[in-house]
Design a protein around this motif. Sequence first.
Motif, PDB file in Angstrom:
ATOM      1  N   ASN A   8     -25.470 -17.752   9.181  1.00 49.62           N
ATOM      2  CA  ASN A   8     -26.741 -18.083   9.109  1.00 49.62           C
ATOM      3  C   ASN A   8     -27.410 -18.168  10.856  1.00 49.62           C
ATOM      4  O   ASN A   8     -28.600 -18.052  10.390  1.00 49.62           O
ATOM      5  CB  ASN A   8     -26.463 -19.416   9.269  1.00 49.62           C
ATOM      6  N   ALA A  11     -29.500 -15.800  11.056  1.00 47.89           N
ATOM      7  CA  ALA A  11     -30.986 -15.520   9.649  1.00 47.89           C
ATOM      8  C   ALA A  11     -32.056 -16.646   9.603  1.00 47.89           C
ATOM      9  O   ALA A  11     -33.049 -16.200  10.250  1.00 47.89           O
ATOM     10  CB  ALA A  11     -30.264 -15.877   7.536  1.00 47.89           C
ATOM     11  N   ARG A  12     -31.067 -17.633  10.736  1.00 47.83           N
ATOM     12  CA  ARG A  12     -32.541 -18.735  11.201  1.00 47.83           C
ATOM     13  C   ARG A  12     -33.096 -17.561  11.864  1.00 47.83           C
ATOM     14  O   ARG A  12     -34.640 -18.135  12.131  1.00 47.83           O
ATOM     15  CB  ARG A  12     -32.084 -19.688  11.468  1.00 47.83           C
ATOM     16  N   VAL A 260     -27.353 -13.644   2.490  1.00 51.74           N
ATOM     17  CA  VAL A 260     -27.365 -14.783   3.664  1.00 51.74           C
ATOM     18  C   VAL A 260     -26.551 -15.457   3.928  1.00 51.74           C
ATOM     19  O   VAL A 260     -26.728 -16.348   2.780  1.00 51.74           O
ATOM     20  CB  VAL A 260     -29.022 -14.735   3.180  1.00 51.74           C
ATOM     21  N   GLN A 262     -25.929 -19.023   3.930  1.00 51.83           N
ATOM     22  CA  GLN A 262     -27.240 -20.525   3.614  1.00 51.83           C
ATOM     23  C   GLN A 262     -26.219 -21.449   5.238  1.00 51.83           C
ATOM     24  O   GLN A 262     -25.261 -21.474   5.320  1.00 51.83           O
ATOM     25  CB  GLN A 262     -26.861 -21.485   2.776  1.00 51.83           C
ATOM     26  N   ARG A 305     -36.152 -23.724   0.163  1.00 48.78           N
ATOM     27  CA  ARG A 305     -35.489 -22.714   0.684  1.00 48.78           C
ATOM     28  C   ARG A 305     -35.234 -22.926   2.181  1.00 48.78           C
ATOM     29  O   ARG A 305     -34.067 -23.379   2.928  1.00 48.78           O
ATOM     30  CB  ARG A 305     -36.376 -21.292   1.391  1.00 48.78           C
ATOM     31  N   LEU A 309     -31.526 -22.957   3.711  1.00 49.08           N
ATOM     32  CA  LEU A 309     -31.358 -21.811   5.212  1.00 49.08           C
ATOM     33  C   LEU A 309     -31.476 -22.882   6.740  1.00 49.08           C
ATOM     34  O   LEU A 309     -30.508 -22.527   7.195  1.00 49.08           O
ATOM     35  CB  LEU A 309     -32.657 -21.816   5.368  1.00 49.08           C
TER      36      LEU A 309
END
Length: 415
Positions: A8, A11-12, A260, A262, A305, A309
């Motif tokens: 995460n 991903a951010r 991915v 979360q 999303r 996220l």
Amino acid sequence: MTPPILPNPLARRLFMERHALLAPPSGSGRGQDLRALIGRLGFVQLDSVNTLARAHDLILFSRMGAYRPAALGRLLSRDRALFEHWTHDASIIPVEHFPHWRHVFRRTEARMKEKWAEWQGGAFVEQLDDVRAHVARGPISSGELAPEEPRGSGGWWDWHPSKAALEWLWHSGEITVLRRDSFRKVYDLTERVIPEPWLSQEVSEEESLDWACREALARLGFATSGELSGFWGKRMVPPEAARAWVAAALAAGRIEEVAVEQADGRLRRSVAFPGLVAEASALPAPGNRLRVLSPFDPMLRDRARAERLFGFFYRIEIFVPAPRRLYGYYVFPLLQGDRLVGRVDMKANREAGRLELRALWPEAGTRWGKGRQSAFEAELDRLCRFAGLDGVTWAEGWLREPGVPVPAPGAADEG
């Protein structure tokens, strides 16, 4: 095979980088710098709400501190580097993408033939030729058309017949927005607005769908087929076309699955171009600058999303017996580092030259200490200069308990 996992935090970081929010704001805010930023984002959503600044202007300012609204107008109406049309909503789009919008025009016109007679009534059909003739004589706005026709209440979709005809011609591509005067659209014939070579370039439907899916994935970093469809809008990429593209691209090895992580730790299967995890791992950490974002910021456009996220709930809360917005209609998200740390209710009082700050809600688990307050005040100072305001007026009790909303006055009527 088990897909690679994108943690995460990475991903951010990657998602912020793709939306030009990882690095500090930079650039001249005009000309080619501004054009490049809009191209990087893909498009910028337009919105008329102006509690502090127009939504599109705040989107650009949050990424380029030197940006001022006149620069966007020059790119659109003077340089013809952009055009205005529909993605998921009204948007400013790089002009080189115009050939792909021919397919949007065709699909939209087919849909309008099914729906508009019921929605707008049939009177607008009788006005199409007259409106075409008006526009052929020169640029025109809806207010200049048919002053004898009765006007409705002035709501967004309450159109008189000639206005409906004008919108039909715009959605079907016969005419194009030349400029905006006080946010009112001024139209002209498409062949007088869109420059070559984009005006005459032809792209097949298959090429256009492939382009749209590739470009959406490049700008999102990772996505499901539904998110690919939603990026440019279903008029450009119908959901079934996005699903078919993902299946074909996976089979050909052009993309790969990635899991991915979360905000709640769960894994969500998405697709990405190969090497995404390594690319995300190489990105620098975001700085500690606090930024006020537009409620229509592209990073937050997909509310579901954003919640998955970033753990940021930014939708209508439902109350019994009626829908109700907890925070009022238009509150600004606050981004610091890779976290959305709060939301603020504020409005420009242009007569007094003040930014009136009514309430700020830190996110649950966020401490609003001296350091964060100092970063917030620095951002408000930048916003005041941008909006031409002299300073901030702080309402009594403006700092609320973290994560505990108090409905704004009149919020019950805004659902």
